[in-house]
Design a protein around this motif. Structure first.
Motif, PDB file in Angstrom:
ATOM      1  N   LEU A 142       0.777  -1.346   0.041  1.00 42.84           N
ATOM      2  CA  LEU A 142      -0.072  -0.022   0.038  1.00 42.84           C
ATOM      3  C   LEU A 142       0.965   1.271  -0.116  1.00 42.84           C
ATOM      4  CD1 LEU A 142      -2.785  -1.049   2.516  1.00 42.84           C
ATOM      5  CD2 LEU A 142      -2.937  -0.925   0.032  1.00 42.84           C
ATOM      6  N   LEU A 143       1.832   1.124   0.592  1.00 41.72           N
ATOM      7  CA  LEU A 143       2.776   2.367   0.676  1.00 41.72           C
ATOM      8  C   LEU A 143       3.853   2.682  -0.274  1.00 41.72           C
ATOM      9  CD1 LEU A 143       3.527   2.044   4.688  1.00 41.72           C
ATOM     10  CD2 LEU A 143       2.050   3.765   3.539  1.00 41.72           C
ATOM     11  N   SER A 144       4.318   1.683  -0.828  1.00 41.35           N
ATOM     12  CA  SER A 144       5.300   1.877  -1.640  1.00 41.35           C
ATOM     13  C   SER A 144       4.785   2.628  -2.981  1.00 41.35           C
ATOM     14  CB  SER A 144       5.909   0.567  -2.356  1.00 41.35           C
ATOM     15  OG  SER A 144       4.965  -0.413  -2.923  1.00 41.35           O
ATOM     16  N   PRO A 145       3.528   2.324  -3.445  1.00 38.48           N
ATOM     17  CA  PRO A 145       3.009   3.276  -4.786  1.00 38.48           C
ATOM     18  C   PRO A 145       2.725   4.604  -4.411  1.00 38.48           C
ATOM     19  CG  PRO A 145       2.002   1.103  -4.780  1.00 38.48           C
ATOM     20  CD  PRO A 145       2.626   1.113  -3.419  1.00 38.48           C
ATOM     21  N   VAL A 146       2.321   4.864  -3.117  1.00 40.68           N
ATOM     22  CA  VAL A 146       1.882   6.130  -2.771  1.00 40.68           C
ATOM     23  C   VAL A 146       3.466   6.883  -2.463  1.00 40.68           C
ATOM     24  CG1 VAL A 146       1.362   7.564  -0.772  1.00 40.68           C
ATOM     25  CG2 VAL A 146      -0.092   5.456  -1.436  1.00 40.68           C
ATOM     26  N   LEU A 147       4.313   6.270  -2.138  1.00 39.68           N
ATOM     27  CA  LEU A 147       5.672   6.994  -2.088  1.00 39.68           C
ATOM     28  C   LEU A 147       6.143   6.976  -3.518  1.00 39.68           C
ATOM     29  CD1 LEU A 147       7.870   7.893  -0.152  1.00 39.68           C
ATOM     30  CD2 LEU A 147       8.445   5.531  -0.016  1.00 39.68           C
ATOM     31  N   GLY A 148       6.030   6.094  -4.237  1.00 39.38           N
ATOM     32  CA  GLY A 148       6.471   6.323  -5.646  1.00 39.38           C
ATOM     33  C   GLY A 148       5.887   7.560  -6.476  1.00 39.38           C
ATOM     34  N   PHE A 149       4.441   7.677  -6.304  1.00 33.24           N
ATOM     35  CA  PHE A 149       3.612   8.756  -6.766  1.00 33.24           C
ATOM     36  C   PHE A 149       4.198   9.940  -6.385  1.00 33.24           C
ATOM     37  CE2 PHE A 149       0.178  11.630  -6.946  1.00 33.24           C
ATOM     38  CZ  PHE A 149      -0.328  11.512  -8.230  1.00 33.24           C
ATOM     39  N   ALA A 150       4.425  10.005  -4.854  1.00 35.06           N
ATOM     40  CA  ALA A 150       4.741  11.577  -4.211  1.00 35.06           C
ATOM     41  C   ALA A 150       6.189  11.671  -4.809  1.00 35.06           C
ATOM     42  CB  ALA A 150       4.850  11.400  -2.741  1.00 35.06           C
ATOM     43  N   ALA A 151       7.187  10.706  -4.786  1.00 39.25           N
ATOM     44  CA  ALA A 151       8.474  10.910  -5.206  1.00 39.25           C
ATOM     45  C   ALA A 151       8.444  11.478  -6.950  1.00 39.25           C
ATOM     46  CB  ALA A 151       9.299   9.757  -5.063  1.00 39.25           C
ATOM     47  N   GLY A 152       7.798  10.669  -7.758  1.00 42.72           N
ATOM     48  CA  GLY A 152       7.726  11.188  -9.157  1.00 42.72           C
ATOM     49  C   GLY A 152       7.241  12.688  -9.135  1.00 42.72           C
ATOM     50  N   TYR A 153       6.277  13.016  -8.532  1.00 45.02           N
ATOM     51  CA  TYR A 153       5.553  14.353  -8.461  1.00 45.02           C
ATOM     52  C   TYR A 153       6.637  15.358  -7.934  1.00 45.02           C
ATOM     53  CZ  TYR A 153       2.286  18.102  -7.672  1.00 45.02           C
ATOM     54  OH  TYR A 153       1.550  19.157  -7.673  1.00 45.02           O
ATOM     55  N   LEU A 154       7.278  14.995  -6.979  1.00 42.31           N
ATOM     56  CA  LEU A 154       8.407  15.829  -6.515  1.00 42.31           C
ATOM     57  C   LEU A 154       9.585  16.016  -7.119  1.00 42.31           C
ATOM     58  CD1 LEU A 154       8.028  15.257  -2.735  1.00 42.31           C
ATOM     59  CD2 LEU A 154       7.101  17.064  -3.894  1.00 42.31           C
ATOM     60  N   PHE A 155       9.956  15.004  -7.823  1.00 37.83           N
ATOM     61  CA  PHE A 155      11.242  14.879  -8.580  1.00 37.83           C
ATOM     62  C   PHE A 155      11.215  15.625  -9.839  1.00 37.83           C
ATOM     63  CE2 PHE A 155      13.089  10.931  -6.595  1.00 37.83           C
ATOM     64  CZ  PHE A 155      14.061  11.697  -5.756  1.00 37.83           C
ATOM     65  N   LEU A 156      10.057  15.332 -10.410  1.00 34.90           N
ATOM     66  CA  LEU A 156       9.768  16.335 -11.762  1.00 34.90           C
ATOM     67  C   LEU A 156       9.819  17.658 -11.577  1.00 34.90           C
ATOM     68  CD1 LEU A 156       9.214  16.003 -14.716  1.00 34.90           C
ATOM     69  CD2 LEU A 156       6.983  15.948 -14.174  1.00 34.90           C
ATOM     70  N   ARG A 157       9.166  18.174 -10.315  1.00 34.56           N
ATOM     71  CA  ARG A 157       9.219  19.569 -10.076  1.00 34.56           C
ATOM     72  C   ARG A 157      10.495  19.970  -9.668  1.00 34.56           C
ATOM     73  NH1 ARG A 157       3.912  22.339  -8.566  1.00 34.56           N
ATOM     74  NH2 ARG A 157       2.561  21.032  -9.788  1.00 34.56           N
ATOM     75  N   LEU A 158      11.104  19.449  -9.041  1.00 37.23           N
ATOM     76  CA  LEU A 158      12.495  19.723  -8.612  1.00 37.23           C
ATOM     77  C   LEU A 158      13.444  19.804  -9.804  1.00 37.23           C
ATOM     78  CD1 LEU A 158      14.849  20.100  -6.580  1.00 37.23           C
ATOM     79  CD2 LEU A 158      15.222  17.619  -6.304  1.00 37.23           C
ATOM     80  N   LEU A 159      13.333  18.782 -10.733  1.00 32.24           N
ATOM     81  CA  LEU A 159      14.144  18.837 -12.102  1.00 32.24           C
ATOM     82  C   LEU A 159      13.712  20.034 -12.707  1.00 32.24           C
ATOM     83  CD1 LEU A 159      16.206  16.931 -13.592  1.00 32.24           C
ATOM     84  CD2 LEU A 159      14.138  16.018 -14.814  1.00 32.24           C
ATOM     85  N   GLY A 160      12.348  20.432 -12.974  1.00 34.17           N
ATOM     86  CA  GLY A 160      11.939  21.628 -13.591  1.00 34.17           C
ATOM     87  C   GLY A 160      12.669  22.614 -12.942  1.00 34.17           C
ATOM     88  N   TRP A 161      12.640  22.809 -11.993  1.00 35.63           N
ATOM     89  CA  TRP A 161      13.118  23.928 -11.295  1.00 35.63           C
ATOM     90  C   TRP A 161      14.769  24.231 -11.516  1.00 35.63           C
ATOM     91  CZ3 TRP A 161      16.807  24.694  -7.250  1.00 35.63           C
ATOM     92  CH2 TRP A 161      16.842  25.852  -6.645  1.00 35.63           C
ATOM     93  N   LEU A 162      15.516  23.022 -11.466  1.00 37.29           N
ATOM     94  CA  LEU A 162      16.851  23.018 -11.588  1.00 37.29           C
ATOM     95  C   LEU A 162      17.346  23.322 -13.157  1.00 37.29           C
ATOM     96  CD1 LEU A 162      17.990  19.880  -9.570  1.00 37.29           C
ATOM     97  CD2 LEU A 162      18.233  22.185  -8.999  1.00 37.29           C
TER      98      LEU A 162
END
Length: 330
Positions: A142-162
């Protein structure tokens, strides 16, 4: 039945590679970073190396935390072989069905589900380690897909900012880093998934030798080869579903989803949690899609994938139990 147990286990490993291997490289291919044939070949090599190099923590979780192995190892050898063979066979049947339907369900969780059903049939409800399953399997599922979704969301935002002021030179660097992340993701996936095959076969080997559960080198190498060959030869079937049907994937989206998946899978490898790399890859793709706009995600396809995730363990448990019953009749 002893040799059937080993053979069907390795066939399961091959089908696992066919079923899930394409998921790992789906975004790499859909972003046009690598050609499909080259991507699945590299992924297969990385699967093998990861399975050999990254230890056996997950294998011991499978062999010692799903069913109480004391009655398994001290009881009838033939019953133990039937339990192991039925778990592999039940999981394999579910994986083939979802592979044909192009649904990226979890081959890992289908094996665990089939182990539960087969274990109940062979040894009874009291010998299933429900507390361990709830913590190390269900909670992780249950937790790993939630963590994957959140990490994907945040990593793309961070990559766009960098890269907000990035030049064409940085785009080329991202492509190189993306190729490296594709290899490392397949490397991590190979370790987590091949170990599950090792752990279940090791139970049968321990019963045969009347020893504690150990993972011999020949088992590590053969399970690693089975997974790698499966990825190389059949990994194309899930590429469209994960890489194209969930949302539109470009280089940055793919790179962000792979970084988030590597983060979650490596965390699982270190802690010995038998998570599904398929679920994490798929959820991270949903995360990067939603990071642009929720409308970018094809939620109709997503609902079908979520349904497959939810029913995998109970359906495979039922199949595993029925097959174990048939094996005992035979």
């Amino acid at each position: 039945m002893f040799y059937y147990m080993i053979i069907i286990g390795l066939i399961f490993g091959y089908i696992n590679g066919m079923h899930d291997g394409g998921t790992v490289v789906a975004t790499t291919i859909s972003s046009r970073l690598l050609a499909p044939s080259k991507a699945v070949f590299i992924a297969g090599v990385a699967n093998f190396l990861g399975a050999v190099a990254l230890g056996t923590a997950v294998a011991y979780t499978i062999s010692e935390n799903i069913i109480d192995i004391r009655p398994v190892l001290s009881g009838s050898r033939s019953l133990c072989y039937a339990f192991v063979a039925a778990a592999f066979t039940g999981s394999l049947l579910w994986n083939v069905l979802t592979w044909v339907l192009k649904l990226p369900s979890s081959a890992s969780h289908s094996m665990i589900g089939a182990m539960i059903g087969s274990g109940i049939c062979a040894y009874g409800l009291p010998y299933i380690q429900w507390n361990s399953i709830m913590i190390k399997v269900i909670a992780a599922m249950l937790l790993s897909p939630v963590l994957g979704f959140a990490a994907g969301y945040l990593f793309l935002r961070l990559l766009g900012w960098l890269l907000r002021n990035g030049t064409i030179v940085w785009n080329r660097r991202i492509q190189l880093l993306h190729k490296a992340s594709s290899f490392f993701l397949a490397f991590c996936y190979g370790s987590n998934d091949a170990q599950k095959v090792m752990g279940l076969i090791a139970i049968g080997l321990a019963a045969f030798h009347h020893t504690d559960v150990t993972i011999p080198l020949w088992l590590i190498l053969s399970a690693s080869c089975a997974l790698a060959v499966g990825t190389m030869t059949g990994g194309y079937n899930m590429i469209k579903t994960v890489g194209m049907d969930i949302c539109k994937i470009d280089i940055q989206n793919s790179f962000a989803s792979q970084l988030s998946t590597i983060f979650v899978v490596m965390l699982a490898n270190v802690t010995g949690l038998p998570i599904s790399a398929t679920q994490v890859v798929t959820s991270s793709v949903m995360g990067v899609g939603a990071s642009n706009t929720p409308k970018a995600v094809n939620w109709t396809v997503t609902k079908k994938i979520l349904l497959a995730w939810l029913i995998t363990i109970p359906v495979s448990a039922l199949i595993g139990g029925l097959i174990c019953w048939l094996f005992q009749l035979i």
